[in-house]
Design a protein around this motif. Structure first.
Motif, short mmCIF file in Angstrom:
data_model
loop_
_atom_site.label_atom_id
_atom_site.label_comp_id
_atom_site.label_asym_id
_atom_site.label_seq_id
_atom_site.Cartn_x
_atom_site.Cartn_y
_atom_site.Cartn_z
N ARG A 161 0.86 -1.19 0.00
CA ARG A 161 0.00 0.00 0.00
C ARG A 161 0.89 1.24 0.00
NH1 ARG A 161 -5.00 1.18 4.18
NH2 ARG A 161 -5.66 3.18 3.30
N THR A 162 0.77 2.06 -1.05
CA THR A 162 1.64 3.24 -1.17
C THR A 162 1.06 4.41 -0.39
OG1 THR A 162 0.55 4.20 -3.11
CG2 THR A 162 2.21 2.47 -3.50
N ILE A 163 1.86 5.47 -0.31
CA ILE A 163 1.45 6.67 0.41
C ILE A 163 0.20 7.29 -0.23
CG2 ILE A 163 2.87 8.27 -0.94
CD1 ILE A 163 2.49 8.34 2.90
N ASN A 164 -0.03 7.00 -1.52
CA ASN A 164 -1.19 7.53 -2.24
C ASN A 164 -2.37 6.56 -2.22
OD1 ASN A 164 0.25 9.87 -3.08
ND2 ASN A 164 1.26 8.65 -4.66
N ASN A 165 -2.31 5.57 -1.31
CA ASN A 165 -3.37 4.56 -1.18
C ASN A 165 -3.58 3.76 -2.46
OD1 ASN A 165 -4.10 4.81 1.56
ND2 ASN A 165 -5.32 6.63 1.10
N GLU A 166 -2.50 3.54 -3.18
CA GLU A 166 -2.53 2.64 -4.33
C GLU A 166 -1.93 1.32 -3.88
OE1 GLU A 166 -0.17 4.81 -7.10
OE2 GLU A 166 -1.83 6.08 -7.76
N PHE A 167 -2.26 0.25 -4.62
CA PHE A 167 -1.74 -1.07 -4.27
C PHE A 167 -0.91 -1.62 -5.42
CE2 PHE A 167 -5.31 -0.42 -1.48
CZ PHE A 167 -4.88 -0.96 -0.28
N ILE A 168 0.35 -1.98 -5.11
CA ILE A 168 1.30 -2.46 -6.11
C ILE A 168 1.79 -3.84 -5.70
CG2 ILE A 168 3.52 -2.03 -7.23
CD1 ILE A 168 3.17 0.91 -6.66
N LYS A 169 1.92 -4.73 -6.68
CA LYS A 169 2.46 -6.05 -6.38
C LYS A 169 3.84 -5.91 -5.75
CE LYS A 169 0.01 -8.63 -9.98
NZ LYS A 169 0.14 -9.47 -11.19
N TYR A 170 4.10 -6.75 -4.76
CA TYR A 170 5.34 -6.63 -3.99
C TYR A 170 6.59 -6.69 -4.85
CZ TYR A 170 9.11 -7.76 -0.77
OH TYR A 170 10.30 -7.77 -0.10
N GLU A 171 6.64 -7.64 -5.78
CA GLU A 171 7.83 -7.79 -6.63
C GLU A 171 8.05 -6.55 -7.49
OE1 GLU A 171 10.18 -9.96 -6.51
OE2 GLU A 171 9.19 -11.04 -4.90
N GLU A 172 6.96 -5.97 -7.98
CA GLU A 172 7.05 -4.76 -8.79
C GLU A 172 7.54 -3.59 -7.94
OE1 GLU A 172 4.09 -1.93 -11.48
OE2 GLU A 172 3.44 -3.93 -10.87
N TYR A 173 7.00 -3.49 -6.73
CA TYR A 173 7.41 -2.43 -5.80
C TYR A 173 8.89 -2.56 -5.46
CZ TYR A 173 7.43 0.50 -1.60
OH TYR A 173 7.71 1.46 -0.65
N LYS A 174 9.33 -3.77 -5.22
CA LYS A 174 10.72 -4.02 -4.87
C LYS A 174 11.64 -3.63 -6.04
CE LYS A 174 13.64 -7.63 -2.96
NZ LYS A 174 13.99 -9.01 -3.19
N LYS A 175 11.22 -3.95 -7.26
CA LYS A 175 12.00 -3.63 -8.45
C LYS A 175 12.15 -2.12 -8.61
CE LYS A 175 11.08 -6.16 -12.05
NZ LYS A 175 10.44 -6.65 -13.29
N ILE A 176 11.05 -1.37 -8.37
CA ILE A 176 11.09 0.09 -8.46
C ILE A 176 12.06 0.65 -7.43
CG2 ILE A 176 9.75 2.22 -8.10
CD1 ILE A 176 7.29 0.63 -9.10
N ASN A 177 11.98 0.18 -6.20
CA ASN A 177 12.85 0.69 -5.14
C ASN A 177 14.31 0.33 -5.37
OD1 ASN A 177 11.04 2.11 -3.62
ND2 ASN A 177 10.51 0.41 -2.29
N ASP A 178 14.56 -0.87 -5.89
CA ASP A 178 15.94 -1.28 -6.19
C ASP A 178 16.54 -0.37 -7.26
OD1 ASP A 178 15.83 -3.28 -4.34
OD2 ASP A 178 15.51 -4.91 -5.78
N GLN A 179 15.74 -0.02 -8.27
CA GLN A 179 16.23 0.85 -9.33
C GLN A 179 16.48 2.25 -8.80
OE1 GLN A 179 14.23 0.47 -13.02
NE2 GLN A 179 15.28 2.16 -13.99
N ASN A 180 15.58 2.75 -7.96
CA ASN A 180 15.77 4.07 -7.34
C ASN A 180 17.03 4.10 -6.48
OD1 ASN A 180 13.59 5.47 -8.42
ND2 ASN A 180 12.19 4.73 -6.85
N LYS A 181 17.27 3.01 -5.75
CA LYS A 181 18.45 2.94 -4.88
C LYS A 181 19.72 2.95 -5.70
CE LYS A 181 20.45 0.32 -1.04
NZ LYS A 181 21.82 0.41 -1.58
N GLN A 182 19.73 2.22 -6.82
CA GLN A 182 20.92 2.19 -7.68
C GLN A 182 21.22 3.59 -8.23
OE1 GLN A 182 20.08 -0.78 -10.64
NE2 GLN A 182 20.23 -2.48 -9.19
N LEU A 183 20.17 4.31 -8.63
CA LEU A 183 20.36 5.67 -9.14
C LEU A 183 20.87 6.61 -8.05
CD1 LEU A 183 17.20 6.02 -11.40
CD2 LEU A 183 19.57 5.82 -12.17
N ASN A 184 20.32 6.48 -6.84
CA ASN A 184 20.76 7.32 -5.73
C ASN A 184 22.20 7.02 -5.34
OD1 ASN A 184 18.53 9.01 -5.18
ND2 ASN A 184 17.44 7.33 -4.22
N ASP A 185 22.57 5.74 -5.40
CA ASP A 185 23.96 5.37 -5.09
C ASP A 185 24.93 5.99 -6.09
OD1 ASP A 185 23.15 3.92 -2.93
OD2 ASP A 185 23.24 1.96 -3.91
N LEU A 186 24.48 6.11 -7.35
CA LEU A 186 25.33 6.68 -8.40
C LEU A 186 25.38 8.21 -8.37
CD1 LEU A 186 24.40 4.46 -11.48
CD2 LEU A 186 26.63 4.57 -10.35
#
Length: 201
Positions: A161-186
């Motif tokens: 459950r996102t901050i905007n009260n949307e629901f995203i599949k866990y694997e999809e959510y994890k993939k989005i966060n992993d990509q964001n983390k990689q960009l932030n690390d760079l």
């Protein structure tokens, strides 16, 4: 060095393991009556019954002081005290049926207090929330849909459950966060987090 005032009474803050996503055997610790938007509701307050995270939510409750004590809403199952709509009645019956499947000698007797102490298996995912610093964090969140004993899958992770009260599949959510983390690390803080719609997959 001068002794700190009330040193002996100061509580030490330690990093503790955070409840992981997936399935757990839970116990109904308490039944609470409350009102929301003019509707009387009943909330089942859950805790982890065994294993590494046993008493996870009870410990969190006990650590909170005085007026700040509350049961984490990430471990509650709520329903109307008087279900009216068909979907409310169906959800309630499904929940009671599931509880009975985990407690062989229990029969629902229309007394909600009788639910205290009963076991029920639940699946946890994540829920986003805004911290006091304005940043977005996640915490464990129990799925309100509970399967009966024969249909329970320990490895199943419900939608996030996102901050905007949307629901995203866990694997999809994890993939989005992993990509964001990689960009932030760079690139550090100069990176603007990308949304689900901006991803190329």
């Amino acid at each position: 060095m001068k002794k700190i005032e009330n040193y002996d009474d100061i509580k030490v803050t330690e990093n503790k393991p955070v409840l992981q996503v997936g399935g757990y055997e839970c116990v109904i610790k308490n039944v609470k009556h409350f009102e929301h938007n003019g509707i009387k509701k009943i909330s089942l307050e859950l805790d982890i019954a065994n294993g590494e995270f046993k008493d996870y939510y009870q410990n969190k409750y006990d650590e909170r002081s005085g007026d700040a004590k509350y049961w984490d809403d990430g471990a509650t199952l709520s329903f109307p005290e008087e279900p009216i709509e068909d979907k409310e009645k169906s959800y309630f019956k499904g929940l009671i049926t599931a509880i009975q499947s985990y407690n062989q000698n229990y029969t629902w007797n229309w007394d909600e207090e009788s639910l205290k102490g009963l076991k029920i298996n639940c699946n946890f995912s994540l829920k986003e929330y805004e911290g006091s610093d304005g940043n977005i964090y996640t915490k464990p969140q129990v799925s309100r849909f509970v399967n009966s004993k024969d249909n329970f899958k320990k490895d199943y992770v419900p939608t996030v459950r996102t901050i905007n009260n949307e629901f995203i599949k866990y694997e999809e959510y994890k993939k989005i966060n992993d990509q964001n983390k990689q960009l932030n690390d760079l690139f550090g803080d100069s990176v603007v987090e990308i949304s689900n719609e901006q991803l190329p997959f």
